[in-house]
Design a protein around this motif. Sequence first.
Motif, PDB file in Angstrom:
ATOM      1  N   MET A   1      -0.839   9.692  54.095  1.00  0.00           N
ATOM      2  CA  MET A   1      -0.654  11.055  54.593  1.00  0.00           C
ATOM      3  C   MET A   1      -0.663  12.025  53.414  1.00  0.00           C
ATOM      4  O   MET A   1      -0.140  11.732  52.343  1.00  0.00           O
ATOM      5  N   THR A   2      -1.280  13.178  53.572  1.00  0.00           N
ATOM      6  CA  THR A   2      -1.391  14.139  52.488  1.00  0.00           C
ATOM      7  C   THR A   2      -0.052  14.824  52.242  1.00  0.00           C
ATOM      8  O   THR A   2       0.891  14.709  53.028  1.00  0.00           O
ATOM      9  N   VAL A   3      -0.001  15.575  51.133  1.00  0.00           N
ATOM     10  CA  VAL A   3       1.222  16.308  50.792  1.00  0.00           C
ATOM     11  C   VAL A   3       1.148  17.745  51.301  1.00  0.00           C
ATOM     12  O   VAL A   3       1.871  18.620  50.824  1.00  0.00           O
ATOM     13  N   ARG A   4       0.298  18.007  52.285  1.00  0.00           N
ATOM     14  CA  ARG A   4       0.137  19.368  52.799  1.00  0.00           C
ATOM     15  C   ARG A   4       1.465  19.947  53.276  1.00  0.00           C
ATOM     16  O   ARG A   4       1.804  21.091  52.984  1.00  0.00           O
ATOM     17  N   HIS A   5       2.216  19.139  54.037  1.00  0.00           N
ATOM     18  CA  HIS A   5       3.498  19.629  54.553  1.00  0.00           C
ATOM     19  C   HIS A   5       4.489  19.870  53.415  1.00  0.00           C
ATOM     20  O   HIS A   5       5.257  20.836  53.450  1.00  0.00           O
ATOM     21  N   VAL A   6       4.486  18.999  52.416  1.00  0.00           N
ATOM     22  CA  VAL A   6       5.394  19.173  51.273  1.00  0.00           C
ATOM     23  C   VAL A   6       5.095  20.484  50.572  1.00  0.00           C
ATOM     24  O   VAL A   6       6.006  21.278  50.270  1.00  0.00           O
ATOM     25  N   ASN A   7       3.815  20.746  50.293  1.00  0.00           N
ATOM     26  CA  ASN A   7       3.438  21.978  49.595  1.00  0.00           C
ATOM     27  C   ASN A   7       3.819  23.211  50.409  1.00  0.00           C
ATOM     28  O   ASN A   7       4.343  24.196  49.870  1.00  0.00           O
ATOM     29  N   ALA A   8       3.554  23.156  51.718  1.00  0.00           N
ATOM     30  CA  ALA A   8       3.838  24.316  52.568  1.00  0.00           C
ATOM     31  C   ALA A   8       5.333  24.604  52.633  1.00  0.00           C
ATOM     32  O   ALA A   8       5.769  25.752  52.482  1.00  0.00           O
ATOM     33  N   ILE A   9       6.136  23.564  52.825  1.00  0.00           N
ATOM     34  CA  ILE A   9       7.585  23.756  52.953  1.00  0.00           C
ATOM     35  C   ILE A   9       8.189  24.186  51.617  1.00  0.00           C
ATOM     36  O   ILE A   9       9.044  25.077  51.560  1.00  0.00           O
ATOM     37  N   ALA A  10       7.741  23.572  50.522  1.00  0.00           N
ATOM     38  CA  ALA A  10       8.251  23.943  49.201  1.00  0.00           C
ATOM     39  C   ALA A  10       7.959  25.406  48.903  1.00  0.00           C
ATOM     40  O   ALA A  10       8.792  26.116  48.324  1.00  0.00           O
ATOM     41  N   GLY A  11       6.783  25.869  49.312  1.00  0.00           N
ATOM     42  CA  GLY A  11       6.438  27.270  49.094  1.00  0.00           C
ATOM     43  C   GLY A  11       7.209  28.206  49.995  1.00  0.00           C
ATOM     44  O   GLY A  11       7.735  29.232  49.545  1.00  0.00           O
ATOM     45  N   ARG A  12       7.302  27.855  51.278  1.00  0.00           N
ATOM     46  CA  ARG A  12       7.992  28.718  52.235  1.00  0.00           C
ATOM     47  C   ARG A  12       9.477  28.867  51.917  1.00  0.00           C
ATOM     48  O   ARG A  12      10.067  29.935  52.078  1.00  0.00           O
ATOM     49  N   LEU A  13      10.105  27.784  51.472  1.00  0.00           N
ATOM     50  CA  LEU A  13      11.548  27.806  51.202  1.00  0.00           C
ATOM     51  C   LEU A  13      11.865  28.081  49.740  1.00  0.00           C
ATOM     52  O   LEU A  13      13.031  28.067  49.347  1.00  0.00           O
ATOM     53  N   SER A  14      10.817  28.317  48.921  1.00  0.00           N
ATOM     54  CA  SER A  14      11.002  28.597  47.489  1.00  0.00           C
ATOM     55  C   SER A  14      11.871  27.528  46.828  1.00  0.00           C
ATOM     56  O   SER A  14      12.877  27.823  46.175  1.00  0.00           O
ATOM     57  N   LEU A  15      11.483  26.273  47.017  1.00  0.00           N
ATOM     58  CA  LEU A  15      12.279  25.173  46.471  1.00  0.00           C
ATOM     59  C   LEU A  15      12.191  25.138  44.950  1.00  0.00           C
ATOM     60  O   LEU A  15      11.134  25.361  44.366  1.00  0.00           O
ATOM     61  N   ARG A  16      13.310  24.833  44.332  1.00  0.00           N
ATOM     62  CA  ARG A  16      13.335  24.620  42.885  1.00  0.00           C
ATOM     63  C   ARG A  16      12.738  23.247  42.573  1.00  0.00           C
ATOM     64  O   ARG A  16      12.660  22.393  43.463  1.00  0.00           O
ATOM     65  N   PRO A  17      12.333  23.020  41.311  1.00  0.00           N
ATOM     66  CA  PRO A  17      11.698  21.730  40.972  1.00  0.00           C
ATOM     67  C   PRO A  17      12.484  20.493  41.409  1.00  0.00           C
ATOM     68  O   PRO A  17      11.885  19.574  41.974  1.00  0.00           O
ATOM     69  N   PRO A  18      13.810  20.412  41.192  1.00  0.00           N
ATOM     70  CA  PRO A  18      14.516  19.201  41.659  1.00  0.00           C
ATOM     71  C   PRO A  18      14.529  19.081  43.177  1.00  0.00           C
ATOM     72  O   PRO A  18      14.498  17.963  43.714  1.00  0.00           O
ATOM     73  N   ARG A  20      12.093  20.206  45.179  1.00  0.00           N
ATOM     74  CA  ARG A  20      10.724  19.790  45.531  1.00  0.00           C
ATOM     75  C   ARG A  20      10.523  18.309  45.238  1.00  0.00           C
ATOM     76  O   ARG A  20       9.912  17.590  46.023  1.00  0.00           O
ATOM     77  N   ARG A  21      11.038  17.855  44.082  1.00  0.00           N
ATOM     78  CA  ARG A  21      10.902  16.441  43.737  1.00  0.00           C
ATOM     79  C   ARG A  21      11.594  15.566  44.779  1.00  0.00           C
ATOM     80  O   ARG A  21      11.075  14.509  45.169  1.00  0.00           O
TER      81      ARG A  21
END
Length: 713
Positions: A1-18, A20-21
């Motif tokens: 499965m791609t990381v499309r959802h991870v990228n979208a959610i990390a961007g929408r919620l402005s996740l910090r690096p830890p 996002r990791r």
Amino acid sequence: MTVRHVNAIAGRLSLRPPQRRSLEILHRIMDITPPGKAPDVAAVLDIIRGEFPSVADFERDFPSLCFALATGVGKTRLMGAFISYLHQAHGIDNFFVLAPNLTIYNKLITDFTPNTPKYVFRGIAEFATNTPMVITGDTYEQQNVTGPGLLGTVRINIFNISKINSEVRGGKAPRIKRLSEYIGTSYFDYLAGLPDLVLLMDESHRYRASAGIRAINELRPILGLELTATPYVETSRGAVAFKNVILDYPLARAMADGFVKEPAVVTRKDFDPGGMSASEIERLKLEDGVRLHEGVKVELETYARATDKPIVKPFVLVIARDTTHAGELLALIQSDAFFEGRYKDKVIQVDSSRSGAEEEAMIARLLKVEHTEEPTEIVIHVNMLKEGWDVTNLYTIVPLRAANARVLIEQSIGRGLRLPYGVRTGVTAVDRLNIVAHDRFQEIVDEAKRPGSAIQLQTVELDIDQLAQKTATVVSQSQLASQLGFKPATPTSSTLVAGDDQPPAFDKPAEQAIAQLAYAAIKRLSGDPQTVPAVEYLKTPEVQAAIVQAVEAQRTPAQLALQGLAEEPDIAAVVAKTVDLVAQQTIDIPRILVVPKGEVRSGFKPFTLELATLRYAPVSDELWVQHLRTGQRDVVTLGQGGFDEARLEDDLVSGLIDFDDISYDDHADLLYDLAGQTVQHFLSYLAEDDTRKVLRCYQQPIADFIHAQMQQH
């Protein structure tokens, strides 16, 4: 499965690096071990341990993983990201969130409720239109959670484990296991039967071995996600580390990465406790903490006003030994002998000694301690403010309870690490948390330097002469502004206004309000030199009438007195006096317009180009195509096409006339002369076809080359 959802959610919620990791790790776990009911737990553990060796054991009867993130990094927002990802990427709809106590339970309910300041799903488009249903330990019996209209709706159950612990004492079953009239079975059995229940455990170190969590294990979730800043359990034999930590982001890294304040231990310069009693040392620490607080308060206000940010009101946290000690400290701080009684109404005591209306008032003030209009600047507490009390304006901690250095550090600083503006500012006072520990200074420093310590502390020495100095934030404004009654926004007790000693031009508040509206209208007119070419023009009847009209249009009903009950201010007279004040205190800056005399012409003179450095090679008609995976290279030959100018010089002239300072009508002869020189230069070493290709391919740089030389003539 791609990381499309991870990228979208990390961007929408402005996740910090830890954060996002952590989300990327969850994505990988779902890839390699898709969860389900009754999995082979040992087999799942082997697969996960193969990629994440830190996971030695789930320590539960179902797959459970711990994400250890330092306080202040954002564990609640990470929970929101986990839920968003599991729903959007894997269609999971049911979640069970555990809180360790009532404080965090109430906080989680608030943070999962839309239109609240820290709503965890802000930015997730799907949840804006299909809001998740929040079911709590207080409402699950009154809500229909199985209706047909709820298909596809995310259901987030939030329960307080401490309440469940109290219910299961003596071997009793928790209330959640009682029969529900809505679903025909107990709510517990309903949850246990769901095929997609995910368990999220906030601050899980607080209840790992409790009777309540053993009952919760019977829910048989498909996955457990634990979040904590301290991935170990304190026992009589010392700290026992979790065995299922899949990500560890300790406080030292959070400080190094700038996500939290820098903690610093504070002492007096050349402090010698010899000859001082314990109560004298205690009072000195308390007074120095307040002196330090007063300096920090000024620094914060000055920074906010200089950067046009919201003003942060700091407060002091005093850690007392017990409720009796806390009461004595409260009496001391409320006395006239303590800083001349300035903190009498600015201190609260937070502990179990309060009940009823007193407790409600205490909690109400505590919850509003971040608000600038709330007066509290000192909070005295006895072991009540642990995890879940998230404030960003705690800047000074005075620990007066005996404890070893490690406990003192970990329990003291955790409440004050969050940054008020979300990021470090580069201003030391704004980015630092102060721990006043005169008598424990060296012990704490040694603990912070110990290998394996969670943090590295700064040290601050207080000079008695500096402590005696009073500081304030001085807001600079003109004498005219002071005379018209202007005040800085959100003034504090440490705000001074330069020129505040000026007597007001208007004594009545209504006249002051009109004068301020008139001044705003005058400032707008100052940008219209046609109407007001100089300040004296403000005194003309036409301009003053326009100002009066602008004031009347802007006066709000709240500013108007009830007719017959108060004297109406004379707007025209107030405007006239305001204009006089502005004229007296304003220096006209003349507008100077330089106009050339006579006819002015500009242009270029004929000259000979320097073309020796202009040596373009013939342009190939072939394209090279390189295959990325195999390295194979293909050659594609271009056919004839495009539009050729009738004369070679036309290519260059069409490029030159694009420059703003070249007029074709005035300089046509010169342009063709320069273009002809350039064409002859290329024909001296190229064939005509090659020259045409060079002129077409390099038209712009050649035109730039010629134009640069034209500027010299």
